[in-house]
Design a protein around this motif. Structure first.
Motif, mmCIF file in Angstrom:
data_model
loop_
_atom_site.group_PDB
_atom_site.id
_atom_site.type_symbol
_atom_site.label_atom_id
_atom_site.label_comp_id
_atom_site.label_asym_id
_atom_site.label_seq_id
_atom_site.Cartn_x
_atom_site.Cartn_y
_atom_site.Cartn_z
ATOM 1 N N CYS A 102 1.054 -0.922 0.122
ATOM 2 C CA CYS A 102 -0.487 0.522 0.294
ATOM 3 C C CYS A 102 0.435 1.141 0.017
ATOM 4 O O CYS A 102 0.582 2.279 -0.526
ATOM 5 C CB CYS A 102 -1.387 -0.242 1.283
ATOM 6 N N CYS A 124 1.338 3.978 -3.394
ATOM 7 C CA CYS A 124 0.193 4.993 -2.938
ATOM 8 C C CYS A 124 1.114 6.203 -3.775
ATOM 9 O O CYS A 124 1.895 7.089 -3.865
ATOM 10 C CB CYS A 124 0.534 5.592 -2.173
ATOM 11 N N ALA A 173 0.467 9.450 0.632
ATOM 12 C CA ALA A 173 -0.629 9.522 2.405
ATOM 13 C C ALA A 173 -0.582 8.520 2.873
ATOM 14 O O ALA A 173 -0.487 8.711 3.947
ATOM 15 C CB ALA A 173 -2.358 9.487 0.811
ATOM 16 N N VAL A 174 0.256 6.713 2.232
ATOM 17 C CA VAL A 174 -0.008 6.262 3.020
ATOM 18 C C VAL A 174 1.680 5.856 2.890
ATOM 19 O O VAL A 174 2.336 5.812 2.373
ATOM 20 C CB VAL A 174 -0.188 4.749 2.513
ATOM 21 N N VAL A 198 -2.289 6.342 7.435
ATOM 22 C CA VAL A 198 -2.808 7.784 6.201
ATOM 23 C C VAL A 198 -2.810 9.080 6.766
ATOM 24 O O VAL A 198 -3.892 9.258 7.420
ATOM 25 C CB VAL A 198 -3.866 6.446 5.999
ATOM 26 N N ASP A 203 -5.474 11.320 5.664
ATOM 27 C CA ASP A 203 -6.100 11.807 5.155
ATOM 28 C C ASP A 203 -6.354 13.165 4.459
ATOM 29 O O ASP A 203 -6.991 13.459 3.664
ATOM 30 C CB ASP A 203 -7.435 11.437 6.065
ATOM 31 N N CYS A 205 -4.767 11.748 1.010
ATOM 32 C CA CYS A 205 -5.362 11.024 0.486
ATOM 33 C C CYS A 205 -6.384 11.134 -0.786
ATOM 34 O O CYS A 205 -7.699 12.238 -0.018
ATOM 35 C CB CYS A 205 -6.374 9.930 1.284
ATOM 36 N N CYS A 209 -4.183 2.157 -3.146
ATOM 37 C CA CYS A 209 -3.073 0.962 -1.970
ATOM 38 C C CYS A 209 -4.618 -0.308 -1.960
ATOM 39 O O CYS A 209 -3.836 -1.732 -1.632
ATOM 40 C CB CYS A 209 -4.210 1.762 -0.836
ATOM 41 N N TYR A 214 -12.883 2.196 2.424
ATOM 42 C CA TYR A 214 -13.208 3.777 1.960
ATOM 43 C C TYR A 214 -14.306 4.201 2.613
ATOM 44 O O TYR A 214 -15.482 3.955 2.902
ATOM 45 C CB TYR A 214 -13.204 3.990 0.531
ATOM 46 N N LYS A 241 -11.880 8.860 0.988
ATOM 47 C CA LYS A 241 -10.714 8.942 1.623
ATOM 48 C C LYS A 241 -10.362 7.466 2.486
ATOM 49 O O LYS A 241 -11.424 7.133 3.037
ATOM 50 C CB LYS A 241 -10.935 9.731 2.848
ATOM 51 N N MET A 242 -9.512 6.937 2.276
ATOM 52 C CA MET A 242 -8.873 5.448 3.245
ATOM 53 C C MET A 242 -8.513 5.152 4.350
ATOM 54 O O MET A 242 -8.766 6.364 4.987
ATOM 55 C CB MET A 242 -7.736 5.413 2.377
#
Length: 178
Positions: free
Chosen positions: A68, A72, A76-77, A88, A90, A93, A99, A110, A119-120
């Motif tokens: 992930c 990405c 973000a991750v 994460v 956010d 993201c 991911c 999500y 957003k994850m």
């Protein structure tokens, strides 16, 4: 990097009470029926009259080599240097779900954020809300002490006592199960 942290799940103790799942949702104020950062699964082996049931409470594997993070497109991750926990941001993201496609365990989920799209969301070992006694709330809530969290060397030792092993995978999941 400092020592990698992870989880140990003692399946001989887990009773599938869902306390870990409920605690996670409550502490993170996750609306019922939406994402679940932690899930309890059941495995059944054998045939009657010799049937064995096993329950596992799993969340993000906080892998040593997380796909992930590697996939990405916005960064973000990321993986924390101090403990290897995958987190994460956010605010970065974009909800592209790359991911999710990269994760061999299907962990990323999500949520729709009003006015911002998707957003994850995933387990961050309670870093976003503050740990109590340096433990995630799922671990502290487990009434039968089936969940443990800490340095992988400690989780390996706990698993070895019960004949457990580290979960396998190309990403090197930071989870031991017995």
């Amino acid at each position: 990097m400092a020592e990698q942290y992870g989880f140990y799940v003692d399946t001989s103790r887990c009773i599938k009470c869902w306390a870990c799942v409920v605690a996670c949702k409550q502490w993170h104020e996750i609306e019922a029926g939406t994402v679940s950062r932690r899930n309890v699964t059941e495995t059944v082996e054998g045939t009657f009259p010799d049937v064995k049931r096993k329950f596992e409470s799993l969340s993000c594997m906080h892998c040593e080599n997380p796909l992930c993070v590697a996939n990405c497109p916005t960064g973000a991750v990321s993986k924390r240097e101090e403990d290897g926990v995958v987190v994460v941001d956010d605010t970065v993201c974009i909800g592209c779900k790359t991911c999710e496609q990269a994760c061999p365990f299907g962990v990323p989920q999500y949520v729709e954020v009003e006015g911002e799209g998707f957003k994850m969301d995933k387990c961050d070992t309670c870093l976003s809300i503050g740990r109590e006694d340096d433990q995630p709330h799922c671990v502290l809530t487990c009434p039968v002490q089936a969940l443990h969290f800490g340095p992988l060397s400690e989780m390996e030792a706990l698993a070895a006592e019960k004949g457990g092993a580290r979960m396998e995978g190309e990403t090197a999941p930071s989870v031991y199960v017995s």
